[in-house]
Design an enzyme around this catalytic site. Sequence first.
Site, PDB file in Angstrom:
ATOM      1  N   LYS A 174       0.836  -1.204   0.000  1.00 50.71           N
ATOM      2  CA  LYS A 174       0.000   0.000   0.000  1.00 50.71           C
ATOM      3  C   LYS A 174       0.870   1.253   0.000  1.00 50.71           C
ATOM      4  O   LYS A 174       1.908   1.308   0.681  1.00 50.71           O
ATOM      5  CB  LYS A 174      -0.918  -0.030   1.228  1.00 50.71           C
ATOM      6  CG  LYS A 174      -1.957   1.079   1.314  1.00 50.71           C
ATOM      7  CD  LYS A 174      -2.835   0.843   2.534  1.00 50.71           C
ATOM      8  CE  LYS A 174      -3.793   1.990   2.791  1.00 50.71           C
ATOM      9  NZ  LYS A 174      -4.601   1.751   4.016  1.00 50.71           N
ATOM     10  N   SER A 227      -9.694   0.571   7.806  1.00 51.54           N
ATOM     11  CA  SER A 227      -9.161   0.577   6.438  1.00 51.54           C
ATOM     12  C   SER A 227      -8.693  -0.768   5.906  1.00 51.54           C
ATOM     13  O   SER A 227      -8.363  -0.874   4.730  1.00 51.54           O
ATOM     14  CB  SER A 227      -8.007   1.582   6.334  1.00 51.54           C
ATOM     15  OG  SER A 227      -8.499   2.887   6.468  1.00 51.54           O
ATOM     16  N   SER A 274      -9.350   2.623   3.600  1.00 50.30           N
ATOM     17  CA  SER A 274      -8.432   3.257   2.678  1.00 50.30           C
ATOM     18  C   SER A 274      -7.603   2.277   1.836  1.00 50.30           C
ATOM     19  O   SER A 274      -6.915   2.704   0.888  1.00 50.30           O
ATOM     20  CB  SER A 274      -7.467   4.173   3.441  1.00 50.30           C
ATOM     21  OG  SER A 274      -6.642   3.458   4.334  1.00 50.30           O
TER      22      SER A 274
END
Length: 471
Positions: free
Chosen positions: A83, A182, A158
């Site tokens: 990520k 997230s 997220s």
Amino acid sequence: MTTFEEHGTVHAFRDDALGEHDAVGLAAAIRRGEVGAAEAARDAAERVRSVEARLNAVQTHADVPAHVGGAGGAFAGVPTFVKDNTDYRGLPTGHGSAAFTPAAARRHAPFARQFLSTGVTVLGKTRLPEFGFSPTTEYEGAEPVRNPWNTGYSAGGSSGGSAALVAAGAVPIAHANDGGGSIRIPAACCGLVGLKPTRGRVVTNAQGRQLPLDIVSDGIVSRSVRDTAAFLAAAETYWRNPKLPPLGLVEGPSGRRMRIGFLLDSPNGVPSDTTTREAVTETVVTLERLGHTVEPVELAIDPRFTEDFLTYWGLLSFLLGVTGRTLGADFDRRRMDGLSKGLREEYVKSWRRTPGVLRRLTRTREAYAAAFRGFDLLLSPVLAHTTPPIGHLSPAVPYPTLIERILAYVAFTPVNNVVGTPSISVPAPGATEDGLPVGIMFSGRPGSERTLLEVAFALEADHPFRRIQDV
């Protein structure tokens, strides 16, 4: 631009080195010599290219290695992504923001090193909303990350880029992290398994150690419970927190009969929609059929929790605005998106509340512990309503409307971040009218990942998770 008429299901499954393997299955095939690690990396990169125009999930592509070999670990040779809020040497870390120009990271972040210890091959970095503040991966000036089950809908946030790639079959697993939901939110949106570990179960990145209250945990999103279990076991061989009970490899359900409390609506009064409530109540029936005792429970947290958590998010946005030049010399907080700006501006109005906010948030662990008296786990929705369409939570929506929509959606997950307890999202049977997955969530005491995985294994065995390639 994608028109509404073009929306539909997108997946990358095909007859290649990855096949329909999860990460455990692919790693086993590589160890047996049935598949080459370099071949798996090349085929995964091709899968990513085949769906990226529809999903917009990748921030940065790394060079596909010509040869992969010699790496140990449970996931040796398994292709994956990191990520884009975590440093990976040689690749820029952009945090989803247009407020600065990122430079290539000089070294791996501590968690990146732990992740690499499992043997994975990193093919690049996935997109996230600006600084991970939003429960959807959307932008003011760029294409959103789209849900592979129906590209007209959000992939969550997220860790939306990671979830989109895994759900579409481009890679078996991908890195995710969770500061308010997230990992679990995109897992719920995309029909995946997403476990937020106990605070301190995996190594903490430097940013977390600097926060007055560390709410962020790293992990993965996966298509199978065994992949998540194998990741945690492999991560533990790299580093284990002596303050937590050892986990080891969880390989299936246990024979233990548990007492599980359940709630349908948020402890702060946000009601769940009909589809979400049905997913929880159907799971209650399944758990009782499997021999567990399931009863309603009350989680009596402070009525100011939601306001306090929002203030804490505002503090984080404010700190980023002050310290942003450490991310890039050209950082300009005026280029931050509408959500980040709104959080910061609201915090500036109420910053004097910060000491009381931190005290009350810290005390949430007392109410959480009280809810567990007599129970092994808590069952709840992941989100208060089903996955919204693209645009509903866009940072371009005026802040007062946007924050109202976010609070009506993200009503369950932040408690675990504040308390530091583990929580897992797994797909419920069935789908929405638009074919989208619905997630359910189990939460546990600190260090209870084994129990969470065991109940997730039991549900997966009882009703295997829907497969996007069968839609």
